[in-house]
Motif scaffolding. Structure first.
Motif, PDB file in Angstrom:
ATOM      1  N   ALA A 185       0.815  -1.212   0.000  1.00 62.70           N
ATOM      2  CA  ALA A 185       0.000   0.000   0.000  1.00 62.70           C
ATOM      3  C   ALA A 185       0.850   1.264   0.000  1.00 62.70           C
ATOM      4  CB  ALA A 185      -0.933  -0.006   1.216  1.00 62.70           C
ATOM      5  N   TRP A 186       1.982   1.238   0.723  1.00 64.54           N
ATOM      6  CA  TRP A 186       2.843   2.414   0.765  1.00 64.54           C
ATOM      7  C   TRP A 186       3.474   2.679  -0.603  1.00 64.54           C
ATOM      8  CZ3 TRP A 186       4.293   6.774   2.820  1.00 64.54           C
ATOM      9  CH2 TRP A 186       5.546   7.301   2.527  1.00 64.54           C
ATOM     10  N   GLU A 187       3.977   1.639  -1.265  1.00 66.88           N
ATOM     11  CA  GLU A 187       4.584   1.805  -2.578  1.00 66.88           C
ATOM     12  C   GLU A 187       3.560   2.319  -3.583  1.00 66.88           C
ATOM     13  OE1 GLU A 187       8.026  -1.636  -2.714  1.00 66.88           O
ATOM     14  OE2 GLU A 187       5.922  -2.247  -2.885  1.00 66.88           O
ATOM     15  N   ARG A 188       2.353   1.796  -3.483  1.00 67.03           N
ATOM     16  CA  ARG A 188       1.293   2.233  -4.392  1.00 67.03           C
ATOM     17  C   ARG A 188       0.942   3.701  -4.152  1.00 67.03           C
ATOM     18  NH1 ARG A 188      -4.067  -0.939  -6.243  1.00 67.03           N
ATOM     19  NH2 ARG A 188      -5.364   0.838  -6.817  1.00 67.03           N
ATOM     20  N   ALA A 189       0.834   4.097  -2.887  1.00 72.96           N
ATOM     21  CA  ALA A 189       0.489   5.483  -2.568  1.00 72.96           C
ATOM     22  C   ALA A 189       1.588   6.447  -3.002  1.00 72.96           C
ATOM     23  CB  ALA A 189       0.232   5.618  -1.070  1.00 72.96           C
ATOM     24  N   ARG A 190       2.841   6.046  -2.809  1.00 71.64           N
ATOM     25  CA  ARG A 190       3.949   6.919  -3.199  1.00 71.64           C
ATOM     26  C   ARG A 190       3.999   7.084  -4.714  1.00 71.64           C
ATOM     27  NH1 ARG A 190      10.337   5.948  -2.185  1.00 71.64           N
ATOM     28  NH2 ARG A 190       9.707   3.905  -2.972  1.00 71.64           N
ATOM     29  N   LEU A 191       3.799   5.979  -5.451  1.00 73.95           N
ATOM     30  CA  LEU A 191       3.778   6.071  -6.905  1.00 73.95           C
ATOM     31  C   LEU A 191       2.616   6.940  -7.366  1.00 73.95           C
ATOM     32  CD1 LEU A 191       4.726   5.325  -9.732  1.00 73.95           C
ATOM     33  CD2 LEU A 191       3.432   3.185  -9.534  1.00 73.95           C
ATOM     34  N   ALA A 192       1.451   6.777  -6.737  1.00 80.48           N
ATOM     35  CA  ALA A 192       0.292   7.592  -7.107  1.00 80.48           C
ATOM     36  C   ALA A 192       0.581   9.075  -6.898  1.00 80.48           C
ATOM     37  CB  ALA A 192      -0.923   7.170  -6.288  1.00 80.48           C
ATOM     38  N   ALA A 193       1.326   9.406  -5.843  1.00 84.87           N
ATOM     39  CA  ALA A 193       1.677  10.799  -5.585  1.00 84.87           C
ATOM     40  C   ALA A 193       2.589  11.352  -6.671  1.00 84.87           C
ATOM     41  CB  ALA A 193       2.348  10.920  -4.212  1.00 84.87           C
ATOM     42  N   VAL A 194       3.540  10.534  -7.137  1.00 85.34           N
ATOM     43  CA  VAL A 194       4.433  10.970  -8.218  1.00 85.34           C
ATOM     44  C   VAL A 194       3.643  11.174  -9.506  1.00 85.34           C
ATOM     45  CG1 VAL A 194       6.378  10.306  -9.677  1.00 85.34           C
ATOM     46  CG2 VAL A 194       6.473   9.874  -7.212  1.00 85.34           C
ATOM     47  N   LEU A 195       2.782  10.228  -9.850  1.00 89.37           N
ATOM     48  CA  LEU A 195       2.013  10.321 -11.090  1.00 89.37           C
ATOM     49  C   LEU A 195       1.076  11.517 -11.077  1.00 89.37           C
ATOM     50  CD1 LEU A 195       1.110   6.555 -11.680  1.00 89.37           C
ATOM     51  CD2 LEU A 195       3.054   7.856 -12.589  1.00 89.37           C
ATOM     52  N   ALA A 196       0.507  11.821  -9.903  1.00 89.36           N
ATOM     53  CA  ALA A 196      -0.411  12.955  -9.804  1.00 89.36           C
ATOM     54  C   ALA A 196       0.293  14.280 -10.071  1.00 89.36           C
ATOM     55  CB  ALA A 196      -1.049  12.982  -8.418  1.00 89.36           C
ATOM     56  N   ARG A 197       1.602  14.320  -9.853  1.00 86.24           N
ATOM     57  CA  ARG A 197       2.362  15.545 -10.099  1.00 86.24           C
ATOM     58  C   ARG A 197       2.975  15.578 -11.498  1.00 86.24           C
ATOM     59  NH1 ARG A 197       1.438  14.348  -5.275  1.00 86.24           N
ATOM     60  NH2 ARG A 197       1.390  15.892  -3.577  1.00 86.24           N
ATOM     61  N   LEU A 198       3.276  14.422 -12.044  1.00 89.57           N
ATOM     62  CA  LEU A 198       3.825  14.367 -13.403  1.00 89.57           C
ATOM     63  C   LEU A 198       2.738  14.532 -14.459  1.00 89.57           C
ATOM     64  CD1 LEU A 198       6.525  11.546 -13.701  1.00 89.57           C
ATOM     65  CD2 LEU A 198       6.776  13.963 -14.238  1.00 89.57           C
TER      66      LEU A 198
END
Length: 327
Positions: A185-198
């Motif tokens: 869940a942490w890896e997924r949330a962190r990736l989602a945060a990066v994608l939301a900014r890119l």
């Protein structure tokens, strides 16, 4: 035309989902392009894929685009039974470079058509990027060259994997993320945060491995103001859409501005520190030794590109300023 890009991920599932009457899928395998050999596959619903081996005089990505892909797009568009082309891009191809070629490279010699770019006949509906949650962030922050992964688009191709995967997401109108049980869940949330900014405006679909993808529904959710193949330049806005400005899972946007120019040696010495832990950075730099020239700085993982962005407006003569696009 729909472009489907991706270093890893559910590209095949997306392409399969988009196959319908009136649709043809095109794929170029560039794994042997350095040898001057490219394998092209055309797929139509209900028919066996048709494969063609192309032998190029010069083995490179640009030759493949110019000599086969762009003429093929124009030829397919002229067929009465083709309404949509789905282009499954080889990992060595970057969607932005291809979209530029569609708009700017003149295609000549297509029977029954006026010489001109492929954009005379095809319109880019969307760019869909596919990525694997288990590996994407490590690739995007690493410094492996594409050649280290066995991908050689041409003899002088020095791109990094990070530059490729970050550029694919940044240019996407929609994203398909594969996330298996090995992604917590942490890896997924962190990736989602990066994608939301890119890619803040891009709708995102998360799927498990080997799952079906409803790519048609995904395309329907692409916002009206999506890029859809539009090309930007070094003086375009640095932020597109409305990315989140707050910190999320340690991921944040950082803006640096100054009214004084960079000292070139100090900037060079600081680059490694400034880019440590940074997924991507881009901006225009004012350097004391070249006060009239705007420099474009762009990074992805361990890869850095510095190029001239032309003169600053303040350094231009009035007649030069009059020729600048006001938008």
């Amino acid at each position: 035309m729909v472009l489907v890009s991706g270093w890893t991920g559910a590209m095949d599932a997306v392409v399969t989902s988009l196959l319908a009457p009136g649709t043809v899928a095109v794929r170029h395998d560039l794994s042997r392009v350095a040898e001057g050999v490219v394998r092209r596959t055309l797929s139509v619903l209900g028919e066996n894929p048709r494969e063609t081996i192309l032998e190029l005089a010069h083995g490179c990505v640009s030759c493949t685009l110019r000599e086969d892909l762009l003429p093929l797009l124009r030829a397919l568009s002229a067929r009465s039974n083709v309404d949509r082309i789905v282009l499954a891009m080889d990992p060595a191809l970057e969607p932005e470079a291809l979209c530029w070629a569609v708009d700017n490279v003149v295609v000549a010699g297509v029977v029954g058509q006026i010489d001109g770019p492929a954009s005379r006949d095809v319109r880019i509906e969307a760019v869909v990027d596919c990525l694997d949650a288990a590996t994407w962030l490590a690739d995007a922050t690493g410094d492996d060259a594409m050649a280290d992964r066995g991908i050689v688009a041409s003899g002088d191709d020095d791109r990094t994997v990070a530059q490729l995967v970050v550029g694919q997401v940044d240019y996407a109108d929609a994203l398909v993320v594969t996330a298996g049980p090995d992604v917590d869940a942490w890896e997924r949330a962190r990736l989602a945060a990066v994608l939301a900014r890119l890619a803040p405006n891009a709708p995102v679909v998360w799927v498990s491995r080997d799952a079906m993808v409803d790519a048609r529904a995904l395309l329907a959710s692409v916002p009206a103001d999506a890029r859809r193949g539009a090309i930007t330049d070094a003086h375009s806005p640095l932020l597109r859409g409305q990315p989140p400005l707050a910190v999320d899972c340690g991921v944040t946007l950082v803006e640096f501005t100054a009214t004084r120019p960079f000292h070139p040696e100090r900037l060079h010495e600081a680059i490694d520190v400034l880019l440590d832990g940074v997924v991507t950075a881009r901006g225009r730099a004012w350097v004391a030794t070249q006060p009239d020239e705007a420099l474009w700085i762009e990074s992805a993982g361990g890869g850095l590109r510095v190029a001239s962005a032309g003169k600053w407006l303040a350094a231009m003569e009035p007649e030069q300023q009059d020729r600048v696009d006001a938008t």
